[in-house]
Design a protein around this motif. Structure first.
Motif, short mmCIF file in Angstrom:
data_model
loop_
_atom_site.label_atom_id
_atom_site.label_comp_id
_atom_site.label_asym_id
_atom_site.label_seq_id
_atom_site.Cartn_x
_atom_site.Cartn_y
_atom_site.Cartn_z
N THR A 135 0.84 -1.21 0.00
CA THR A 135 0.00 0.00 0.00
C THR A 135 0.87 1.25 0.00
OG1 THR A 135 -1.67 -1.20 1.25
CG2 THR A 135 -1.84 1.20 1.24
N GLY A 136 1.89 1.26 0.85
CA GLY A 136 2.80 2.40 0.89
C GLY A 136 3.52 2.60 -0.42
N VAL A 137 3.93 1.50 -1.03
CA VAL A 137 4.64 1.57 -2.32
C VAL A 137 3.71 2.13 -3.39
CG1 VAL A 137 5.63 0.17 -4.17
CG2 VAL A 137 6.32 -0.24 -1.79
N ASP A 138 2.50 1.56 -3.49
CA ASP A 138 1.57 2.00 -4.54
C ASP A 138 1.15 3.45 -4.35
OD1 ASP A 138 1.25 -0.01 -6.49
OD2 ASP A 138 0.00 -1.19 -5.15
N GLN A 139 0.81 3.81 -3.12
CA GLN A 139 0.35 5.19 -2.88
C GLN A 139 1.50 6.18 -3.04
OE1 GLN A 139 -1.73 5.08 0.91
NE2 GLN A 139 -3.50 4.05 0.00
N GLY A 140 2.69 5.79 -2.59
CA GLY A 140 3.84 6.67 -2.78
C GLY A 140 4.15 6.88 -4.26
N TYR A 141 4.15 5.80 -5.02
CA TYR A 141 4.48 5.95 -6.45
C TYR A 141 3.37 6.69 -7.20
CZ TYR A 141 8.63 2.96 -6.02
OH TYR A 141 9.87 2.45 -5.69
N ALA A 142 2.12 6.60 -6.74
CA ALA A 142 1.05 7.41 -7.36
C ALA A 142 1.33 8.90 -7.14
CB ALA A 142 -0.31 7.00 -6.79
N LYS A 143 1.81 9.24 -5.94
CA LYS A 143 2.17 10.65 -5.68
C LYS A 143 3.37 11.06 -6.52
CE LYS A 143 2.03 9.80 -1.13
NZ LYS A 143 2.43 9.99 0.27
N LEU A 144 4.34 10.16 -6.65
CA LEU A 144 5.51 10.44 -7.48
C LEU A 144 5.09 10.64 -8.93
CD1 LEU A 144 8.54 10.64 -8.08
CD2 LEU A 144 8.66 8.13 -7.98
N ASP A 145 4.17 9.81 -9.40
CA ASP A 145 3.65 9.91 -10.77
C ASP A 145 3.06 11.29 -11.02
OD1 ASP A 145 3.20 8.76 -13.22
OD2 ASP A 145 1.65 7.37 -12.54
N ALA A 146 2.29 11.78 -10.06
CA ALA A 146 1.62 13.08 -10.20
C ALA A 146 2.63 14.21 -10.17
CB ALA A 146 0.60 13.25 -9.08
N LEU A 147 3.69 14.02 -9.41
CA LEU A 147 4.68 15.10 -9.17
C LEU A 147 5.71 15.17 -10.29
CD1 LEU A 147 6.41 15.49 -5.72
CD2 LEU A 147 7.85 15.02 -7.69
N VAL A 148 6.13 14.01 -10.80
CA VAL A 148 7.33 13.95 -11.64
C VAL A 148 7.10 14.60 -13.02
CG1 VAL A 148 7.03 11.68 -12.74
CG2 VAL A 148 9.32 12.42 -12.01
N GLY A 149 5.85 14.63 -13.46
CA GLY A 149 5.59 15.25 -14.76
C GLY A 149 5.84 16.75 -14.76
#
Lengths: 161, 161
Positions: free
Chosen positions: A145-159
């Motif tokens: 859960t931490g991995v998926d939610q963290g990477y979803a935030k990274l996805d939104a931020l990195v663009g």
């Protein structure tokens, strides 16, 4: 942006031979953008960990031989983590990782980025510990859960980098 | 000094379950003396490695989160090594280790000292890598000579600390 080939969720696999966890996750970003989001402490604090967790960086030197330490807070509970950066290369990070509440447990983590073309990059991460019991406890702890939610935030931020 | 219970040679064992090497070696010394010989760069350079190898410390910060780097020279050949100190505790060191000629290979090492009584201490070391092939290549490389000769020098040195 391609929508057909995008894999939004991280793949988390337990290695069959050694006490290792392997993670892959694709991003619409370059390796350089992902490196920046992993090495810049302000950016890192914005995406790491599950939703609702606030991360405060206490120490950060993302260079080969440097150190890191942060505290994550949720619902008044504090969770501390620390380690050292064995290597910070152009598209690879090797670091150690300890959850302060389990000070004897140390993981050796390697994160690297492979360009897929069309502006996309696959993040690879592997985390090695010294027992299968420790590895499997970690897998059962809800870390996905931490991995998926963290990477979803990274996805939104990195663009936006 | 007891001569009957002394074990002069290091025991080096391959773990059966995980790609780990375990080393033990007894010393006529206290944990504090052994810690000093592992964390003071001038002392460390005097004993580490096989006979005939000259060690030059290039970087050394033996604190939790610190870094280290040294070059060993023998017969005009240079061998570089580097890593970071994940933890430097009272009687435990956790660190990473890379031989510069094999930059992708990283070992996670833990060294700790257990008092045996009568002024003697058992050094325990474990070294974890991410494959059995890498672990077994290392075991077959003659590392036992370096370990035994290094610890013999440490044995001679540590009594004077």
């Amino acid at each position: 942006m391609s929508t057909t080939s995008h894999r939004p969720e991280a793949t988390i696999e337990a290695d069959a031979e050694v006490p290792l966890i392997r993670i892959t996750r694709d991003f619409d970003a370059t390796p350089a953008q992902l490196m920046r989001a992993h090495t810049d402490p302000e950016l890192f604090a914005r995406w790491v960990g599950p939703d609702g967790m606030e991360t405060k960086i206490l120490d950060w030197d993302a260079t080969t031989g440097g150190r890191w330490r942060y505290v994550a807070t949720r619902d008044g509970e504090e969770y501390g983590f620390h380690g050292c950066f064995h290597e910070v290369g152009e598209d690879r990070i090797v670091q150690t990782f300890t959850f302060d509440a389990q000070p004897d447990g140390v993981a050796l983590e390697t994160i690297w980025f492979v360009e897929l073309g069309d502006g996309r990059t696959r993040l690879h991460a592997k985390s090695l510990v010294d027992s299968f019991e420790g590895r499997d406890q970690w897998l059962a702890s809800g870390m996905d859960t931490g991995v998926d939610q963290g990477y979803a935030k990274l996805d939104a931020l990195v663009g936006d980098l």
